[in-house]
Design a protein around this motif. Structure first.
Motif, short mmCIF file in Angstrom:
data_model
loop_
_atom_site.label_atom_id
_atom_site.label_comp_id
_atom_site.label_asym_id
_atom_site.label_seq_id
_atom_site.Cartn_x
_atom_site.Cartn_y
_atom_site.Cartn_z
N ASN A 412 1.14 -1.60 -0.08
CA ASN A 412 0.12 0.29 -0.08
C ASN A 412 1.18 1.48 0.21
N THR A 413 1.77 1.24 1.11
CA THR A 413 2.57 2.48 0.66
C THR A 413 2.80 2.21 -0.18
N THR A 414 4.51 1.39 -1.35
CA THR A 414 4.91 1.63 -1.87
C THR A 414 4.39 1.99 -2.80
N LEU A 415 3.14 1.61 -3.23
CA LEU A 415 2.39 2.29 -4.39
C LEU A 415 2.04 3.35 -4.22
N GLU A 416 1.20 3.68 -3.01
CA GLU A 416 1.31 5.78 -2.55
C GLU A 416 2.63 6.58 -3.08
N CYS A 417 3.12 5.99 -3.06
CA CYS A 417 4.79 6.86 -3.18
C CYS A 417 4.44 6.71 -4.34
N ILE A 418 4.62 5.70 -4.95
CA ILE A 418 5.30 5.75 -6.55
C ILE A 418 3.99 7.06 -6.78
N THR A 419 3.08 7.02 -6.99
CA THR A 419 1.61 7.29 -7.68
C THR A 419 1.98 8.85 -6.84
N ALA A 420 2.18 9.22 -5.96
CA ALA A 420 2.85 10.04 -5.38
C ALA A 420 4.25 11.45 -6.17
N GLY A 421 5.19 9.90 -6.66
CA GLY A 421 6.15 10.47 -6.79
C GLY A 421 7.34 10.53 -5.87
N VAL A 422 7.67 9.98 -4.88
CA VAL A 422 8.01 10.38 -3.93
C VAL A 422 8.82 9.12 -3.88
N PRO A 423 9.94 8.97 -3.27
CA PRO A 423 11.57 7.56 -3.99
C PRO A 423 11.04 7.50 -2.44
N MET A 424 12.08 6.03 -2.05
CA MET A 424 11.60 5.23 -1.16
C MET A 424 13.44 4.78 -0.13
N ILE A 425 12.97 4.66 1.00
CA ILE A 425 14.25 4.19 1.79
C ILE A 425 13.68 2.87 2.70
N VAL A 426 13.65 2.14 1.82
CA VAL A 426 13.52 0.49 2.71
C VAL A 426 13.95 -0.22 3.77
N TRP A 427 12.79 -0.31 4.54
CA TRP A 427 13.33 -0.97 5.36
C TRP A 427 12.63 -2.18 5.68
N PRO A 428 12.45 -3.10 4.99
CA PRO A 428 11.59 -4.34 5.21
C PRO A 428 11.50 -5.09 5.99
N ILE A 429 10.85 -6.04 6.60
CA ILE A 429 10.21 -6.82 7.67
C ILE A 429 10.59 -8.24 7.83
N VAL A 430 9.20 -8.66 6.85
CA VAL A 430 8.68 -9.43 6.31
C VAL A 430 7.42 -9.40 5.15
N MET A 431 6.66 -10.36 4.89
CA MET A 431 6.29 -11.21 3.15
C MET A 431 6.56 -10.28 2.36
N ASP A 432 6.20 -9.29 1.68
CA ASP A 432 5.72 -9.22 0.62
C ASP A 432 7.50 -7.51 0.59
N GLN A 433 7.59 -7.45 1.69
CA GLN A 433 8.49 -6.30 1.99
C GLN A 433 9.94 -6.27 1.27
N PRO A 434 10.52 -7.37 1.69
CA PRO A 434 11.58 -7.93 1.14
C PRO A 434 12.04 -7.95 -0.46
N THR A 435 10.92 -8.29 -1.34
CA THR A 435 10.87 -8.64 -2.51
C THR A 435 10.69 -7.17 -3.47
N ASN A 436 9.66 -6.21 -2.76
CA ASN A 436 9.98 -5.03 -2.90
C ASN A 436 11.15 -4.29 -2.63
N ALA A 437 11.75 -4.46 -1.46
CA ALA A 437 13.13 -3.31 -1.57
C ALA A 437 14.04 -4.12 -2.81
N VAL A 438 13.78 -5.60 -2.65
CA VAL A 438 15.30 -6.16 -3.85
C VAL A 438 14.34 -5.23 -4.81
N HIS A 439 13.42 -5.39 -5.79
CA HIS A 439 12.83 -4.76 -6.93
C HIS A 439 12.79 -3.52 -6.94
N LEU A 440 12.85 -2.29 -5.40
CA LEU A 440 12.58 -1.50 -5.60
C LEU A 440 13.95 -0.71 -5.71
#
Length: 553
Positions: A412-440
């Motif tokens: 949710n936060t990933t897609l909201e950041c992207i659609t707002a044009g905000v880049p991220m610093i990712v601190w993943p914990i579990v589930m899709d967060q580690p795969t999102n961190a690598v992809h982002l």
């Protein structure tokens, strides 16, 4: 001329009591009834989510558009006190389901404020959409569908509120038989065997489409405690649910990771089923509107001076814009459920933000979120920080003072950041967060992934780089200093430019649909097409009018 009256359609929706699962489903529900004027939705919603869900759905409607609201009905279901376990919600929903499936009437309330009861003989049911975390509900309905002497003409679909890039590595293989075999061979419980498989990494290399090879411990970089019971009741059984579901509707966007999208579609197509990509599901709420500011002004910045709490987060952002200029503020958010497993590392990260004179907003809605009193005093002395249990995230991300988001990488936060044009610093914990961190960070190059914040078995060697994190507080401090220097420099601006390009691509999913303006206008975006395809398929069967056998509650 004879007019053909289209028969009404009815879908029952069951999310769990986690806001990250509920929020996008609210937007999907609003879009569904606007796309289909004969569609009625009955949403069985956790009692503590009831008012918030109602508000979120209504955000996607024009003020004068009441008719579709009359076709969304909500049944309140008590969810219990455990925010991580759906057991009470499952039991209480199944009690409601037994009444409905036996032909009884259940009271509900439509979003136009009118009391409207639900009776399947009066409003036959075409399909159900069950949250993937409410797997026990899916299994109960599936068992009823297979074993009832009266055929249940009922499609059972799965709501998948995560990025689909985590599904192949985490749930691509049915390990249920293996857990049973281990339990029998070693004389341990099924739950303990399931926990060993799901939550105890052994350094196994995992390879799947769209993702670089990763060790199994990289999928849980914070060593998040899953618990043996939940592993046995839920996680070990997810592949079986995905194999039995009639189809999957996901919050993911088809263009977020096209290779994974293609792989998931191909996998389901082997058994004649479909994957429907509804995302990004972002409500029509422009930043800076009077309603958003009013809502923000009512929030409380807990434990900070009264005048600071009354300021409101958007007023705080206005002040930072005036004092420091555009893109100067950091937003720190770990979502509604998660919090770093090693809190000391978070405190070090906040110290670095203060040391670097970066103003920031931090939210702590998670039941696990705690900031010690002595550290709160440091934040108070620093002054350039806004702390709240909740903020209007979309409005905040769209504010011109917003620079970066330090996030767990939930979708949710990933897609909201992207659609707002905000880049991220990712601190993943579990589930899709580690795969999102690598992809982002590696795939899209729109983010930085923090490595030294890992802990427990997550501190193992990283396959794609060969590096083994140190994981000390000093290592966290040095890494974040380096990341901030790059983020607020040329490298960060290059990432921001790539986010903007990705933003345009993802927003096109609902482009031309006029979402938020009552009935959806014609549009050709892939998100709209996917939801329309889901509705066509979900409502194709002869509807269920009740009469099935009861299921265990």
């Amino acid at each position: 001329m004879t007019l053909t009256v289209q028969p009404s359609k009815h879908i029952l929706i069951v999310p769990v009591h986690m806001w990250g699962h509920v929020r996008p489903l609210c937007i999907a529900s609003a879009r569904m009834v606007k796309l289909r004027p004969t569609l009625t939705l009955t949403i069985c919603i956790a009692s503590r989510m009831y008012d918030r869900a109602r508000t979120e759905i209504m955000r996607d409607f024009a003020h004068d558009d009441k008719e579709p609201l009359s076709r969304i009905r909500m049944i309140s279901v008590y969810e219990g006190k455990n925010t991580l376990d759906p057991e009470a919600l499952v039991d209480n929903f199944l009690a409601v389901w037994n009444k409905l499936s036996s032909g009884e009437t259940v009271s509900a309330k439509s979003l136009d404020g009118v009391e409207r009861s639900v009776n399947l003989r009066e409003a036959p049911l075409n399909a159900t959409l069950i949250d993937s975390y409410a797997l026990e509900i899916f299994m109960a309905l599936q068992k009823q569908r297979e074993s009832s002497s009266t055929p249940l003409h009922l499609n059972i679909y799965t709501w998948l509120p995560v990025a689909t890039n985590c599904i192949p590595p985490l749930f691509g293989v049915d390990m249920w038989p293996l857990a049973e075999a281990i339990a029998e061979r070693e004389g341990i419980s099924f739950n303990d065997a399931a926990h060993r498989i799901c939550a105890e990494p052994v350094g196994r290399l995992v390879e799947c489409a769209g993702m670089p090879p990763m060790y199994d411990h990289e999928y849980s970089p914070q060593a998040f405690p899953s618990g043996a019971e939940r592993c046995g009741r839920i996680f070990i059984k997810v592949p079986r649910m995905l194999a039995q579901t009639d189809g999957i509707l996901t919050i993911d966007a088809a263009d977020y990771q096209p290779e994974v999208t293609a792989a998931m579609r191909a996998q389901l197509a082997e058994t004649g089923r479909k994957m429907y990509y509804a995302g990004p599901l972002i409500a029509n709420a422009e930043s800076g509107t009077s309603s958003q500011r009013k809502q923000s002004a009512q929030d409380t910045a807990d434990d900070l001076p009264a005048e600071h709490g009354q300021q409101g987060v958007l007023d705080f952002m206005d002040a930072q814009l005036k004092a420091r200029g555009e893109r100067s503020v950091m937003y720190v958010s770990f979502g509604s459920m998660f919090w770093p497993l090693d809190p000391a590392k978070l405190l070090v990260a906040l110290e670095v933000l203060m040391e670097q004179n970066v103003p920031f907003v931090i939210t702590r809605p998670s039941p696990f979120a705690q900031i010690p009193d002595d550290f709160m005093k440091k934040l108070e002395e620093y002054g350039q920080v806004y702390i709240a249990d909740w903020v209007p995230q979309q409005a905040l991300l769209h504010h011109p003072a917003m620079g970066w988001c330090l996030t767990h990488g939930g979708h949710n936060t990933t897609l909201e950041c992207i659609t707002a044009g905000v880049p991220m610093i990712v601190w993943p914990i579990v589930m899709d967060q580690p795969t999102n961190a690598v992809h982002l960070s590696d795939g899209l190059n729109v983010a930085y992934e923090l490595i030294e914040v890992r802990n427990g078995h997550g501190l193992g060697r990283i396959y794609r780089t060969g590096y083994t994190p140190v994981g000390t507080l000093d290592a966290v401090r040095e890494e974040l200093r380096d990341v901030l220097a790059r983020a607020f420099g040329a490298d960060g601006e290059a990432k921001r430019g790539r986010v903007e390009a990705l933003k345009e691509r993802l927003l096109s999913a609902w482009q031309g649909s006029g979402s938020g303006q009552g009935r959806l206008k014609d549009g050709s975006g892939i998100g709209r097409r996917e939801v329309e395809a889901f509705l066509d398929d979900a409502c194709a069967r002869v509807p269920f009018t009740g009469g099935g056998v009861a299921v265990a509650a």
